[in-house]
Design a protein around this motif. Structure first.
Motif, PDB file in Angstrom:
ATOM      1  N   SER A 348       0.988  11.038 -17.182  1.00 56.41           N
ATOM      2  CA  SER A 348      -0.207  11.145 -16.340  1.00 56.41           C
ATOM      3  C   SER A 348      -1.333  10.264 -16.870  1.00 56.41           C
ATOM      4  O   SER A 348      -2.370  10.140 -16.239  1.00 56.41           O
ATOM      5  N   GLU A 349      -1.140   9.658 -18.031  1.00 54.30           N
ATOM      6  CA  GLU A 349      -2.141   8.720 -18.540  1.00 54.30           C
ATOM      7  C   GLU A 349      -1.595   7.300 -18.626  1.00 54.30           C
ATOM      8  O   GLU A 349      -2.265   6.405 -19.132  1.00 54.30           O
ATOM      9  N   GLY A 350      -0.368   7.091 -18.174  1.00 55.24           N
ATOM     10  CA  GLY A 350       0.260   5.780 -18.304  1.00 55.24           C
ATOM     11  C   GLY A 350      -0.323   4.775 -17.325  1.00 55.24           C
ATOM     12  O   GLY A 350      -0.593   5.089 -16.170  1.00 55.24           O
ATOM     13  N   ALA A 351      -0.485   3.538 -17.806  1.00 59.06           N
ATOM     14  CA  ALA A 351      -1.077   2.503 -16.950  1.00 59.06           C
ATOM     15  C   ALA A 351      -0.147   2.176 -15.779  1.00 59.06           C
ATOM     16  O   ALA A 351      -0.613   1.932 -14.659  1.00 59.06           O
ATOM     17  N   CYS A 352       1.170   2.168 -16.013  1.00 67.16           N
ATOM     18  CA  CYS A 352       2.093   1.838 -14.917  1.00 67.16           C
ATOM     19  C   CYS A 352       2.005   2.902 -13.824  1.00 67.16           C
ATOM     20  O   CYS A 352       2.000   2.583 -12.632  1.00 67.16           O
ATOM     21  N   ALA A 353       1.915   4.168 -14.237  1.00 69.23           N
ATOM     22  CA  ALA A 353       1.783   5.251 -13.248  1.00 69.23           C
ATOM     23  C   ALA A 353       0.485   5.080 -12.466  1.00 69.23           C
ATOM     24  O   ALA A 353       0.454   5.263 -11.242  1.00 69.23           O
ATOM     25  N   ALA A 354      -0.591   4.696 -13.148  1.00 70.40           N
ATOM     26  CA  ALA A 354      -1.879   4.504 -12.460  1.00 70.40           C
ATOM     27  C   ALA A 354      -1.761   3.398 -11.417  1.00 70.40           C
ATOM     28  O   ALA A 354      -2.226   3.537 -10.288  1.00 70.40           O
ATOM     29  N   TYR A 355      -1.117   2.290 -11.791  1.00 69.63           N
ATOM     30  CA  TYR A 355      -0.948   1.193 -10.825  1.00 69.63           C
ATOM     31  C   TYR A 355      -0.065   1.626  -9.674  1.00 69.63           C
ATOM     32  O   TYR A 355      -0.312   1.281  -8.525  1.00 69.63           O
ATOM     33  N   PHE A 356       0.989   2.365  -9.995  1.00 68.98           N
ATOM     34  CA  PHE A 356       1.907   2.786  -8.926  1.00 68.98           C
ATOM     35  C   PHE A 356       1.190   3.708  -7.951  1.00 68.98           C
ATOM     36  O   PHE A 356       1.294   3.561  -6.746  1.00 68.98           O
ATOM     37  N   HIS A 357       0.439   4.651  -8.477  1.00 72.22           N
ATOM     38  CA  HIS A 357      -0.193   5.646  -7.608  1.00 72.22           C
ATOM     39  C   HIS A 357      -1.400   5.099  -6.869  1.00 72.22           C
ATOM     40  O   HIS A 357      -1.629   5.430  -5.720  1.00 72.22           O
ATOM     41  N   TYR A 358      -2.195   4.308  -7.564  1.00 75.10           N
ATOM     42  CA  TYR A 358      -3.501   3.960  -6.996  1.00 75.10           C
ATOM     43  C   TYR A 358      -3.616   2.514  -6.562  1.00 75.10           C
ATOM     44  O   TYR A 358      -4.553   2.151  -5.878  1.00 75.10           O
ATOM     45  N   ARG A 359      -2.691   1.660  -6.985  1.00 76.21           N
ATOM     46  CA  ARG A 359      -2.911   0.261  -6.716  1.00 76.21           C
ATOM     47  C   ARG A 359      -1.640  -0.497  -6.349  1.00 76.21           C
ATOM     48  O   ARG A 359      -1.699  -1.526  -5.687  1.00 76.21           O
ATOM     49  N   GLY A 360      -0.503   0.002  -6.808  1.00 77.77           N
ATOM     50  CA  GLY A 360       0.752  -0.735  -6.641  1.00 77.77           C
ATOM     51  C   GLY A 360       1.018  -1.093  -5.195  1.00 77.77           C
ATOM     52  O   GLY A 360       1.553  -2.142  -4.877  1.00 77.77           O
ATOM     53  N   LEU A 361       0.643  -0.207  -4.295  1.00 80.24           N
ATOM     54  CA  LEU A 361       0.844  -0.481  -2.873  1.00 80.24           C
ATOM     55  C   LEU A 361      -0.512  -0.807  -2.273  1.00 80.24           C
ATOM     56  O   LEU A 361      -0.973  -0.158  -1.366  1.00 80.24           O
ATOM     57  N   ARG A 362      -1.169  -1.773  -2.821  1.00 81.84           N
ATOM     58  CA  ARG A 362      -2.549  -2.073  -2.409  1.00 81.84           C
ATOM     59  C   ARG A 362      -2.638  -2.250  -0.895  1.00 81.84           C
ATOM     60  O   ARG A 362      -1.816  -2.925  -0.287  1.00 81.84           O
ATOM     61  N   LEU A 363      -3.635  -1.631  -0.334  1.00 80.01           N
ATOM     62  CA  LEU A 363      -3.745  -1.640   1.126  1.00 80.01           C
ATOM     63  C   LEU A 363      -4.197  -3.012   1.616  1.00 80.01           C
ATOM     64  O   LEU A 363      -5.061  -3.632   1.028  1.00 80.01           O
ATOM     65  N   PRO A 364      -3.637  -3.466   2.730  1.00 78.22           N
ATOM     66  CA  PRO A 364      -4.133  -4.713   3.309  1.00 78.22           C
ATOM     67  C   PRO A 364      -5.533  -4.484   3.902  1.00 78.22           C
ATOM     68  O   PRO A 364      -5.915  -3.357   4.187  1.00 78.22           O
ATOM     69  N   HIS A 365      -6.264  -5.558   4.106  1.00 77.52           N
ATOM     70  CA  HIS A 365      -7.641  -5.417   4.583  1.00 77.52           C
ATOM     71  C   HIS A 365      -7.720  -4.793   5.969  1.00 77.52           C
ATOM     72  O   HIS A 365      -8.705  -4.167   6.327  1.00 77.52           O
ATOM     73  N   SER A 366      -6.637  -4.935   6.743  1.00 73.09           N
ATOM     74  CA  SER A 366      -6.651  -4.362   8.094  1.00 73.09           C
ATOM     75  C   SER A 366      -6.828  -2.844   8.051  1.00 73.09           C
ATOM     76  O   SER A 366      -7.270  -2.233   9.005  1.00 73.09           O
ATOM     77  N   ALA A 367      -6.486  -2.259   6.924  1.00 67.55           N
ATOM     78  CA  ALA A 367      -6.597  -0.803   6.827  1.00 67.55           C
ATOM     79  C   ALA A 367      -7.903  -0.405   6.148  1.00 67.55           C
ATOM     80  O   ALA A 367      -7.963   0.556   5.408  1.00 67.55           O
ATOM     81  N   ALA A 368      -8.947  -1.159   6.397  1.00 61.47           N
ATOM     82  CA  ALA A 368     -10.235  -0.841   5.781  1.00 61.47           C
ATOM     83  C   ALA A 368     -10.666   0.565   6.163  1.00 61.47           C
ATOM     84  O   ALA A 368     -10.366   1.034   7.260  1.00 61.47           O
ATOM     85  N   PRO A 369     -11.348   1.250   5.253  1.00 60.59           N
ATOM     86  CA  PRO A 369     -11.716   2.638   5.525  1.00 60.59           C
ATOM     87  C   PRO A 369     -12.526   2.797   6.807  1.00 60.59           C
ATOM     88  O   PRO A 369     -13.376   1.975   7.116  1.00 60.59           O
ATOM     89  N   ARG A 370     -12.195   3.805   7.530  1.00 65.79           N
ATOM     90  CA  ARG A 370     -12.977   4.139   8.720  1.00 65.79           C
ATOM     91  C   ARG A 370     -13.462   5.565   8.583  1.00 65.79           C
ATOM     92  O   ARG A 370     -12.787   6.390   7.976  1.00 65.79           O
TER      93      ARG A 370
END
Lengths: 374, 358
Positions: A348-370
């Motif tokens: 739960s503190e691993g950098a790879c897990a952080a990237y996988f959960h929060y960034r690995g599937l980085r959202l494209p700009h088309s999905a900007a927050p609404r």
């Protein structure tokens, strides 16, 4: 919620981010030492927000991740012995050893139980006097006081069936190894706030001066993190290299003297093998000979087996800040939290897990927050 | 064995069958599951009276039910919760609500329930009594009869006290939610109350974490709320009780079924201060924690206000909230907007949440 909400206040965080933007004249390379900080920086979006001004190298402060495969194998070996119950924090359960994880060993019949505190393991030992209860003591200086306390309690209560497999690690030798490496790129450290809560930060002064590197004691909430980053940038821009405390509600300069006292009563520093660093001088804690009866290594003659780190996992390079998790060919393909090749993907503190959960599937700009509206 | 020889139950308990009495009260023995007199008396004198008015005169192995109008809806569920009792309920009411809630969220009205008990040798009769009382009370509250049952006893150690398997039969009442396949972009996502309460209550009870106030499970019926929505003709496209895996697991299953992206906003999700406190301390994600009386709903945008208003009129659902919406499929099936306004993928839970190191 008091002591939480005010440090997640969106307006305060945005103001601090703007202050960083105003102050930074160039892009700086910082390392957050603690894996908890890595997760918070990615989860809150602060890392993304400041990506153009701050390159974050993710530090080694994930004790689960730096625990060597050999140590995990040793714990599994103990759990497989008849009459032994191995207890550990939940984080360790899915971390792969050379053959299997603790969770896998449990499925195959080994006695393994997650606990919330080493004192829970001690209570279990007290209730089950015919079982040898071993606590797999993983963690930095943050968790060492609790395991030391469990050993002292066991001695006081005369509990004979409790022991500790010590895998504690000390963070400063790793920071030194990073700064001393010929290819070091770290220009400032966010020091791990919770480690400093125990050990203080006085000892960092010499390190900061020797390597001309600011060290800023930093907390874990979004506001804490932005304030820590801002302090680093201020120092770098003005050419200073001070030790600075940006987590004063938790950290005192001398740490927690009572905690340090019981740690040094039970433990002594030793050299320890760290994943990604190799043998670090003074990088670990082991139980002092006075408390040998509570030392699982002495209690159970344990064979010193050499285990190979998994070849395809580049976790060692991630932990020493040499590569980003996404630079590993296995990231997200061969290695996922469901089927991790190495600890940084599952802790739960691993950098790879952080990237996988929060960034690995980085959202494209088309999905900007609404805004969600009814 | 002599010390533990089965003896006759006390007259006061009215249980004229062999039970263990080791001084700590009467207990279940293997004889209670072996089909003979002990089992017959346990059922006749102990189980049936406790199921009270909800039970028919005879507790058959198989029962013939009156013909029903409309498509039958059937569900079955096993309950192995440990500990058997937790703040806010026990395995008895959980087994009844769990099965009836599965019918309710599918748009069905419950007709009959079967209850299979798997008991560990040595289980105190007081425990069994408390569980049955709680199950009976839940069945009465849902207006469903227990029509058949089964009792098995396993040797000590083979069961963790008491396991229950319930099967519930209902009939579909139109209009009913069509299911996740009908979810389309623009639909709103709602929850009927604060999330994660059951998961935290059981965790705190199991590990004796000693929180004060003690977190309470949300274990309860969803039937009244579903009936109210039907009466108001505010019919969601899909409804699911967010049990194991929590709200996150439901959203992931729905995203796979409907092929769209489900986007939720963390700031709009109701979380009680008890659950939040436990999650902060232990590093858990409330969206991954189990619920036992809280549902997730997908509703057409035009019905959102009506559904919310109806839910909020239900006892215990005053905090029902709009938490997100459905979008055309993106690369990520489920996204959550975090507190600072950034969107991130919401991961599916992997196994049970485990306590963190620090």
């Amino acid at each position: 919620m008091q002591f939480v909400d005010e440090f997640r206040d969106q307006a305060a965080v945005i103001a601090a981010i703007q202050a960083i933007r105003l102050r930074a004249s160039r892009r700086w390379t910082l390392m957050e030492v603690c894996g908890g900080q890595t997760h918070a920086l990615l989860k809150s979006g602060i890392a993304d927000e400041l990506e153009d001004l701050i390159e974050l190298l993710h530090g080694p402060g994930c004790p689960v991740c730096v625990t060597s495969t050999e140590r995990i194998d040793a714990a599994i070996g103990l759990a497989q012995r008849p009459g032994v119950l191995l207890t550990a924090f939940g984080d360790m359960f899915r971390v792969p050893g050379s053959q299997m994880s603790l969770a896998g060993a449990r499925s195959a019949g080994a006695a393994v139980r997650p606990v919330y505190s080493p004192l829970d393991a001690l209570a279990w030992a007290q209730r089950n006097p015919r079982q040898e209860v071993v606590f797999f003591a993983v963690g930095f200086e943050t968790t060492a006081p609790a395991t030391a306390l469990a050993v002292l309690q066991a001695e006081r209560l005369g509990i004979k069936n409790f022991s500790v497999l010590a895998a504690h690690v000390c963070v400063q030798p790793a920071m030194e190894a990073i700064l001393g490496a010929p290819d070091n790129r770290v220009q400032a450290f966010l020091a791990a706030g919770h480690v400093c809560a125990v050990v203080g930060y006085r000892q960092y002064a010499e390190l900061a001066a020797r390597y001309h590197t600011p060290i800023v004691v930093t907390g874990f909430e979004p506001y804490d993190l932005t304030i820590g980053l801002l302090a680093c940038i201020e120092q770098l821009e003005s050419g200073r290299c001070d030790v600075q405390n940006c987590y004063p509600r938790v950290v005192a300069e001398d740490g927690n003297p009572s905690a340090l006292r019981i740690v040094s009563q039970v433990y002594e520093t030793c050299d320890r093998d760290w994943r990604g660093f190799g043998l670090l001088r003074g990088g670990g804690l082991r139980i002092r000979p006075d408390y040998a009866e509570f030392d699982a290594e002495r209690r159970f003659a344990m064979p010193a087996e050499k285990a190979e780190e998994p070849g395809r996992c580049r976790g060692g390079e991630v932990l020493s800040g040499r590569i980003k998790p996404t630079a590993c060919a296995a990231f997200g393909i061969e290695c996922t939290p469901d089927r991790p090749l190495g600890a940084p993907m599952v802790s739960s503190e691993g950098a790879c897990a952080a990237y996988f959960h929060y960034r690995g599937l980085r959202l494209p700009h088309s999905a900007a927050p609404r805004q969600v509206q009814s | 064995m002599s010390e533990r020889e089965p003896i006759r139950g006390s007259a006061a308990e009215g249980l004229a069958c062999p039970v263990l009495n080791d001084g700590a009260g009467e207990r279940i023995t293997l004889a209670h599951g072996e089909g003979g007199r002990a089992m017959r008396r346990l059922i006749a004198d102990f189980i049936r009276p406790r199921l009270g008015v909800a039970a028919p005169q005879t507790l058959e192995d198989a029962v013939v039910l009156p013909a029903i109008v409309g498509p039958p809806v059937l569900t079955t569920d096993g309950f192995v919760v440990s500990p058997w009792k937790f703040p806010g309920g026990n395995i008895g009411c959980l087994a009844v609500y769990g099965a009836v809630n599965d019918l309710a969220v599918r748009g069905a009205e419950p007709i009959a329930l079967t209850l299979a008990l798997i008991l560990e040798e040595g289980l105190p009769l007081t425990v069994l009594g408390e569980v049955l009382d709680s199950a009976a009370s839940a069945a009465r509250r849902c207006g469903v009869r227990v029509v058949a049952g089964d009792t098995k006893v396993t040797p000590r150690g083979a069961t963790d006290g008491i396991f229950i398997v319930t099967t519930a039969l209902g009939r579909l009442v139109e209009p009913s939610p069509g299911g996740a396949g009908l979810i389309r972009p623009g639909d709103r996502l709602l929850v009927s109350g604060p999330i994660g309460r059951h998961g935290v209550a059981v965790l705190a009870a199991r590990e004796q974490l000693g929180f004060c106030p003690e977190p309470l499970s949300d274990c309860g019926p969803l039937l009244p709320a579903m009936n109210a929505l039907r009466a108001a003709l505010a019919i969601p496209r899909a409804v699911r009780d967010a049990t194991r895996g929590g709200v996150a697991a439901v959203l992931h299953e729905w995203a796979a079924d409907c092929g769209h992206t489900l986007a939720i906003d963390e700031r709009q999700i109701p979380v009680s201060s008890e659950v939040r406190g436990v999650c902060e301390l232990l590093g858990l994600e409330p969206l991954h924690l189990a619920n036992e009386g809280t549902m997730v709903l997908a509703v057409p945008p035009e019905d959102c206000d009506a559904v919310l208003q109806n839910l909020r009129e239900q006892p215990g659902m005053e905090k029902a909230a709009l938490i997100g919406e459905v979008r055309p499929r993106d690369v990520v099936p489920v996204v959550v907007r975090r507190a600072l306004g950034r969107e991130q993928p919401l991961i599916e839970p992997v196994g049970a949440p485990l306590p963190r190191i620090c």
